[in-house]
Design a protein around this motif. Structure first.
Motif, PDB file in Angstrom:
ATOM      1  N   CYS A 165       1.454  17.057  -0.108  1.00 32.93           N
ATOM      2  CA  CYS A 165       2.248  16.224  -0.997  1.00 32.93           C
ATOM      3  C   CYS A 165       1.404  15.016  -1.374  1.00 32.93           C
ATOM      4  CB  CYS A 165       3.514  15.804  -0.255  1.00 32.93           C
ATOM      5  SG  CYS A 165       4.507  14.536  -1.041  1.00 32.93           S
ATOM      6  N   ALA A 166       1.513  14.562  -2.607  1.00 33.92           N
ATOM      7  CA  ALA A 166       0.743  13.397  -3.049  1.00 33.92           C
ATOM      8  C   ALA A 166       1.556  12.615  -4.068  1.00 33.92           C
ATOM      9  CB  ALA A 166      -0.590  13.835  -3.661  1.00 33.92           C
ATOM     10  N   VAL A 167       1.292  11.308  -4.150  1.00 36.32           N
ATOM     11  CA  VAL A 167       1.998  10.464  -5.112  1.00 36.32           C
ATOM     12  C   VAL A 167       1.020   9.766  -6.033  1.00 36.32           C
ATOM     13  CG1 VAL A 167       3.985  10.095  -3.600  1.00 36.32           C
ATOM     14  CG2 VAL A 167       2.078   8.477  -3.553  1.00 36.32           C
ATOM     15  N   GLN A 168       1.496   9.527  -7.229  1.00 36.10           N
ATOM     16  CA  GLN A 168       0.803   8.713  -8.228  1.00 36.10           C
ATOM     17  C   GLN A 168       1.731   7.545  -8.479  1.00 36.10           C
ATOM     18  OE1 GLN A 168       0.236  10.540 -12.165  1.00 36.10           O
ATOM     19  NE2 GLN A 168      -1.791  11.182 -11.446  1.00 36.10           N
ATOM     20  N   ALA A 169       1.222   6.313  -8.363  1.00 36.55           N
ATOM     21  CA  ALA A 169       2.141   5.188  -8.406  1.00 36.55           C
ATOM     22  C   ALA A 169       1.566   3.977  -9.103  1.00 36.55           C
ATOM     23  CB  ALA A 169       2.539   4.795  -6.974  1.00 36.55           C
ATOM     24  N   GLY A 170       2.440   3.187  -9.656  1.00 39.74           N
ATOM     25  CA  GLY A 170       2.151   1.876 -10.190  1.00 39.74           C
ATOM     26  C   GLY A 170       0.947   1.825 -11.095  1.00 39.74           C
TER      27      GLY A 170
ATOM     28  N   PHE B 291      -2.504  11.102  -0.779  1.00 36.79           N
ATOM     29  CA  PHE B 291      -2.017  12.317  -0.140  1.00 36.79           C
ATOM     30  C   PHE B 291      -1.373  12.050   1.211  1.00 36.79           C
ATOM     31  CE2 PHE B 291      -3.411  16.035  -2.514  1.00 36.79           C
ATOM     32  CZ  PHE B 291      -4.264  15.471  -3.431  1.00 36.79           C
ATOM     33  N   GLY B 292      -0.406  12.899   1.555  1.00 42.27           N
ATOM     34  CA  GLY B 292       0.108  12.957   2.905  1.00 42.27           C
ATOM     35  C   GLY B 292      -0.791  13.827   3.760  1.00 42.27           C
ATOM     36  N   GLY B 293      -0.433  13.929   5.044  1.00 38.54           N
ATOM     37  CA  GLY B 293      -1.266  14.665   5.987  1.00 38.54           C
ATOM     38  C   GLY B 293      -1.165  16.176   5.891  1.00 38.54           C
ATOM     39  N   GLY B 294      -0.172  16.676   5.152  1.00 37.51           N
ATOM     40  CA  GLY B 294      -0.030  18.115   4.990  1.00 37.51           C
ATOM     41  C   GLY B 294       0.846  18.773   6.029  1.00 37.51           C
TER      42      GLY B 294
ATOM     43  N   GLU C 228       0.842  -1.192   0.000  1.00 37.10           N
ATOM     44  CA  GLU C 228       0.000   0.000   0.000  1.00 37.10           C
ATOM     45  C   GLU C 228       0.885   1.253   0.000  1.00 37.10           C
ATOM     46  OE1 GLU C 228      -3.093  -0.015   2.921  1.00 37.10           O
ATOM     47  OE2 GLU C 228      -3.183   2.147   2.961  1.00 37.10           O
ATOM     48  N   ASP C 229       0.524   2.220  -0.853  1.00 32.15           N
ATOM     49  CA  ASP C 229       1.297   3.455  -0.937  1.00 32.15           C
ATOM     50  C   ASP C 229       1.148   4.261   0.344  1.00 32.15           C
ATOM     51  OD1 ASP C 229       0.168   3.872  -4.375  1.00 32.15           O
ATOM     52  OD2 ASP C 229       1.773   2.639  -3.535  1.00 32.15           O
ATOM     53  N   GLN C 230       2.277   4.812   0.822  1.00 31.40           N
ATOM     54  CA  GLN C 230       2.249   5.627   2.036  1.00 31.40           C
ATOM     55  C   GLN C 230       2.999   6.920   1.808  1.00 31.40           C
ATOM     56  OE1 GLN C 230       3.669   3.228   5.345  1.00 31.40           O
ATOM     57  NE2 GLN C 230       1.583   2.599   5.802  1.00 31.40           N
ATOM     58  N   VAL C 231       2.428   8.000   2.311  1.00 26.90           N
ATOM     59  CA  VAL C 231       3.032   9.331   2.194  1.00 26.90           C
ATOM     60  C   VAL C 231       2.991   9.997   3.560  1.00 26.90           C
ATOM     61  CG1 VAL C 231       2.952  11.545   1.005  1.00 26.90           C
ATOM     62  CG2 VAL C 231       2.179   9.474  -0.179  1.00 26.90           C
ATOM     63  N   THR C 232       4.149  10.450   4.036  1.00 27.39           N
ATOM     64  CA  THR C 232       4.242  11.073   5.355  1.00 27.39           C
ATOM     65  C   THR C 232       4.891  12.436   5.231  1.00 27.39           C
ATOM     66  OG1 THR C 232       4.499   8.894   6.386  1.00 27.39           O
ATOM     67  CG2 THR C 232       5.092  10.811   7.704  1.00 27.39           C
ATOM     68  N   GLN C 233       4.214  13.446   5.761  1.00 26.98           N
ATOM     69  CA  GLN C 233       4.756  14.802   5.689  1.00 26.98           C
ATOM     70  C   GLN C 233       5.176  15.270   7.071  1.00 26.98           C
ATOM     71  OE1 GLN C 233       1.416  16.337   2.663  1.00 26.98           O
ATOM     72  NE2 GLN C 233       3.054  17.820   3.009  1.00 26.98           N
ATOM     73  N   SER C 234       6.266  16.040   7.096  1.00 33.10           N
ATOM     74  CA  SER C 234       6.722  16.626   8.354  1.00 33.10           C
ATOM     75  C   SER C 234       7.354  17.987   8.091  1.00 33.10           C
ATOM     76  CB  SER C 234       7.744  15.697   9.037  1.00 33.10           C
ATOM     77  OG  SER C 234       8.880  15.517   8.210  1.00 33.10           O
ATOM     78  N   PRO C 235       7.286  18.903   9.071  1.00 33.76           N
ATOM     79  CA  PRO C 235       6.486  18.772  10.292  1.00 33.76           C
ATOM     80  C   PRO C 235       4.999  18.934   9.999  1.00 33.76           C
ATOM     81  CG  PRO C 235       7.357  20.979  10.117  1.00 33.76           C
ATOM     82  CD  PRO C 235       7.906  20.232   8.948  1.00 33.76           C
ATOM     83  N   GLU C 236       4.165  18.708  10.996  1.00 35.55           N
ATOM     84  CA  GLU C 236       2.720  18.919  10.818  1.00 35.55           C
ATOM     85  C   GLU C 236       2.407  20.397  10.709  1.00 35.55           C
ATOM     86  OE1 GLU C 236       1.061  15.018  13.269  1.00 35.55           O
ATOM     87  OE2 GLU C 236       0.351  17.019  13.740  1.00 35.55           O
ATOM     88  N   ALA C 237       3.159  21.210  11.448  1.00 39.26           N
ATOM     89  CA  ALA C 237       2.938  22.649  11.449  1.00 39.26           C
ATOM     90  C   ALA C 237       4.277  23.363  11.543  1.00 39.26           C
ATOM     91  CB  ALA C 237       2.021  23.053  12.600  1.00 39.26           C
ATOM     92  N   LEU C 238       4.336  24.542  10.955  1.00 38.82           N
ATOM     93  CA  LEU C 238       5.580  25.300  10.894  1.00 38.82           C
ATOM     94  C   LEU C 238       5.256  26.779  11.016  1.00 38.82           C
ATOM     95  CD1 LEU C 238       8.645  24.909  10.371  1.00 38.82           C
ATOM     96  CD2 LEU C 238       8.148  25.118   7.933  1.00 38.82           C
ATOM     97  N   ARG C 239       5.856  27.424  12.013  1.00 39.96           N
ATOM     98  CA  ARG C 239       5.680  28.862  12.193  1.00 39.96           C
ATOM     99  C   ARG C 239       6.993  29.545  11.822  1.00 39.96           C
ATOM    100  NH1 ARG C 239       1.482  30.159  16.373  1.00 39.96           N
ATOM    101  NH2 ARG C 239       2.667  32.066  16.735  1.00 39.96           N
ATOM    102  N   LEU C 240       6.927  30.481  10.883  1.00 39.65           N
ATOM    103  CA  LEU C 240       8.119  31.170  10.391  1.00 39.65           C
ATOM    104  C   LEU C 240       7.947  32.667  10.523  1.00 39.65           C
ATOM    105  CD1 LEU C 240       8.588  29.147   7.066  1.00 39.65           C
ATOM    106  CD2 LEU C 240       9.850  28.821   9.199  1.00 39.65           C
ATOM    107  N   GLN C 241       9.062  33.334  10.723  1.00 43.11           N
ATOM    108  CA  GLN C 241       9.063  34.782  10.594  1.00 43.11           C
ATOM    109  C   GLN C 241       9.243  35.121   9.120  1.00 43.11           C
ATOM    110  OE1 GLN C 241       7.928  35.790  14.069  1.00 43.11           O
ATOM    111  NE2 GLN C 241       8.765  37.464  12.831  1.00 43.11           N
ATOM    112  N   GLU C 242       8.683  36.208   8.710  1.00 37.16           N
ATOM    113  CA  GLU C 242       8.862  36.653   7.338  1.00 37.16           C
ATOM    114  C   GLU C 242      10.343  36.718   7.026  1.00 37.16           C
ATOM    115  OE1 GLU C 242       6.875  40.289   6.499  1.00 37.16           O
ATOM    116  OE2 GLU C 242       7.396  40.268   4.365  1.00 37.16           O
ATOM    117  N   GLY C 243      10.746  36.109   5.902  1.00 36.33           N
ATOM    118  CA  GLY C 243      12.142  36.102   5.504  1.00 36.33           C
ATOM    119  C   GLY C 243      12.939  34.912   6.013  1.00 36.33           C
ATOM    120  N   GLU C 244      12.345  34.117   6.902  1.00 34.36           N
ATOM    121  CA  GLU C 244      13.043  32.973   7.481  1.00 34.36           C
ATOM    122  C   GLU C 244      12.817  31.742   6.618  1.00 34.36           C
ATOM    123  OE1 GLU C 244      11.490  31.867  11.261  1.00 34.36           O
ATOM    124  OE2 GLU C 244      12.925  30.226  11.565  1.00 34.36           O
ATOM    125  N   SER C 245      13.812  31.337   5.858  1.00 33.77           N
ATOM    126  CA  SER C 245      13.682  30.211   4.931  1.00 33.77           C
ATOM    127  C   SER C 245      13.583  28.891   5.690  1.00 33.77           C
ATOM    128  CB  SER C 245      14.883  30.175   3.981  1.00 33.77           C
ATOM    129  OG  SER C 245      14.971  31.372   3.246  1.00 33.77           O
TER     130      SER C 245
END
Lengths: 111, 114
Positions: free
Chosen positions: A88-93, A101-104, A1-18
């Motif tokens: 993020c999402a994958v198309q496979a096989g 889709f991953g969890g975002g 079974e295809d699996q997709v995992t995204q990290s982190p779940e949440a991200l707080r950035l300051q403007e300009g912080e890559s």
């Protein structure tokens, strides 16, 4: 079974912080890896498709890269308008054109 | 890109009733899909809407609960039947773009079941 995992779940950035978002996947026969942006109350908006390891694509402050096991979405010098959930999402096989889709990752960029 | 219109954009429904969601694409597409996005979660594929034949459902989804029609290459409907509060979600229609592989999405239908 295809699996997709995204990290982190949440991200707080300051403007300009890559920063970078990660999408790791386990599939049989990757046909494409997709990145979408989703704003609250709206459907996902297509950003990129990556097809093979080593491929990179850019759009404004966003750059997506792909290896055999994961993809990264780099956000360079983000602005508040980059605040969104990135999917993020994958198309496979033999799965046809359907996406798994991953969890975002919810990104908040503060001024 | 394909432009996908869904309606209604939102609805509040009573338990036990049914709601039909319409999806219209601005060009002929080969593949159309229906996804569900439960609160705070990512997208889960419900089914592939096949033109001229029965939809193909994913594990955990059945035709009696989510009947789907696709009478032509630009239009599909999803019905959520005998609704319960657990059906409260965003329902999204998607279709492949002109190149065939990229999937584009409608803006979704926000469903709340009381």
């Amino acid at each position: 079974e295809d699996q997709v995992t995204q990290s982190p779940e949440a991200l707080r950035l300051q403007e300009g912080e890559s920063s970078s978002l990660n999408c790791s996947y386990t599939v049989s026969g990757l046909r494409g890896l997709f990145w979408y942006r989703q704003d609250p109350g709206k459907g996902p908006e297509f950003l990129f498709t990556l097809y093979s390891a080593g491929e990179e694509k850019e759009k404004e402050r966003l750059k997506a890269t792909l290896t055999k096991k994961e993809s990264f979405l780099h956000i360079t010098a983000p602005k508040p308008e980059d605040s969104a959930t990135y999917l993020c999402a994958v198309q496979a096989g033999a799965a046809g054109n359907k996406l798994t889709f991953g969890g975002g990752t919810r990104v908040l960029v503060k001024p | 890109s394909a432009v996908i219109s869904q309606k209604p954009s939102r609805d509040i429904c009573q338990r036990g009733t049914s709601l039909t969601i319409q999806c219209q694409v601005d060009s002929q597409v080969t593949m159309m899909f229906w996804y569900r996005q439960q609160p705070g979660q990512s997208l889960t594929l419900i089914a592939t809407a096949n033109q001229g034949s029965e939809a193909t459902y994913e594990s955990g989804f059945v035709i009696d609960k989510f009947p789907i029609s696709r009478p032509n290459l630009t239009f599909s409907t999803l019905t959520v039947s005998n609704m319960s509060p657990e059906d409260s979600s965003i329902y999204l229609c998607s279709a492949n773009g002109p190149g065939g592989e990229k999937l584009f999405f409608g803006s979704g239908t926000q469903l709340s079941v009381l």
